[in-house]
Design an enzyme around this catalytic site. Structure first.
Site, short mmCIF file in Angstrom:
data_model
loop_
_atom_site.label_atom_id
_atom_site.label_comp_id
_atom_site.label_asym_id
_atom_site.label_seq_id
_atom_site.Cartn_x
_atom_site.Cartn_y
_atom_site.Cartn_z
N LYS A 1 -12.59 -22.63 64.35
CA LYS A 1 -13.62 -23.08 63.41
C LYS A 1 -13.07 -24.24 62.59
CE LYS A 1 -16.29 -19.64 64.63
NZ LYS A 1 -17.44 -19.89 65.54
N SER B 1 -19.70 -22.89 70.06
CA SER B 1 -19.83 -22.85 68.61
C SER B 1 -19.24 -24.07 67.91
CB SER B 1 -19.17 -21.59 68.05
OG SER B 1 -17.76 -21.65 68.19
#
Length: 264
Positions: free
Chosen positions: A143, A72
């Site tokens: 993230k 990701s």
């Protein structure tokens, strides 16, 4: 006459019994061998335990290894990378900034309270994760910060770019070929929270996926574990994590020109 040769022959055992006696090891020396071995293993074991405890304390308070379990955050972080999370980055009054890559606890924002599990298994898994030897807890995520408290984050404008506080953001860290987002959104980040996204947008479950959840996909700042500052493993990728100037022109929250923040 060669006297040296005579002495040499005379010093050798002449019978099997004498040879056997000469080959015996004194009882004290024989007992000392296993004892020294036990002491050596015990010392090595204690040293290993001490080193493990030191690493666990270091990981808990200062610098935690973190195994990247998915793609990701590609291309910035790759599957199998061991990154080093700086837990002191926000301990002394500093706050997460746009562009920072963070590890955070997503409980109650990205995931619900995890189900109870075997305490021994949880302890072992937690210790392995803390040392970067096992995958992180299911509640831990990595993230990039795209919006901080007070920011208005919009996707997407006429050119398909994200805007923060009315300013277009050139996200060069996004995975090649990915759109900034295929999910449209227009949100204002509440104070004390963060809007976070993965760099590989098409493979990242991030704030966009929790817009309808309690909290609206925002991550509380007090859930941040630390900032990813280095890639530590594999050695071929050993490097500090480069910063980004993508948000350099973004104005402070509350200074958005009229009509500048919309989709356009």
């Amino acid at each position: 006459m060669d006297t040296e040769a005579q002495h040499t022959e005379r010093d050798r055992p002449s019978t099997p019994e004498e040879r056997s006696r000469s080959a015996r090891v004194p009882e004290g020396d024989a007992a000392a061998g296993p004892a020294r071995g036990r002491l050596s293993w015990r010392g090595a074991g204690l040293t290993g335990i001490a080193c493990t405890l030191f690493l666990l304390l270091l990981s808990h308070f200062v610098l935690q290894p973190f195994l990247i379990p998915s793609g990701s955050m590609e291309p910035t972080l790759q599957i199998g990378d061991r990154v080093l999370v700086n837990k002191l980055a926000y301990r002394f009054g500093d706050e997460p900034r746009r562009g920072d890559v963070l590890v955070f606890d997503g409980t109650d924002s990205f995931v619900r309270e995890p189900a109870e599990e075997n305490p021994v298994a949880a302890l072992l898994q937690g210790a392995g994760a803390a040392l970067g030897l096992a995958e992180p807890d299911e509640t831990h995520f990595v993230k990039r910060v795209v919006g901080v408290g007070g920011d208005r984050v919009v996707c997407c404008d006429k050119e398909g770019r994200i805007r923060v506080n009315g300013t277009q953001v050139e996200e060069r860290y996004v995975f090649f070929g990915d759109a900034p987002s295929k999910v449209p959104f227009d949100i204002v980040v509440p104070d004390g929270t963060l809007w976070v996204m993965g760099d590989h947008r098409s493979r990242s479950s991030d704030s966009r996926d929790h817009l309808g959840s309690p909290g609206g996909g925002m991550v509380p700042v007090d859930r941040v574990i630390g900032r990813v500052d280095w890639i530590g493993w594999p050695f071929a990728r050993w490097t500090s994590l480069a910063g980004t100037d993508a948000f350099a022109r973004v104005p402070a929250p509350g200074t958005v020109p009229a009509g500048a923040g919309g989709h356009g």
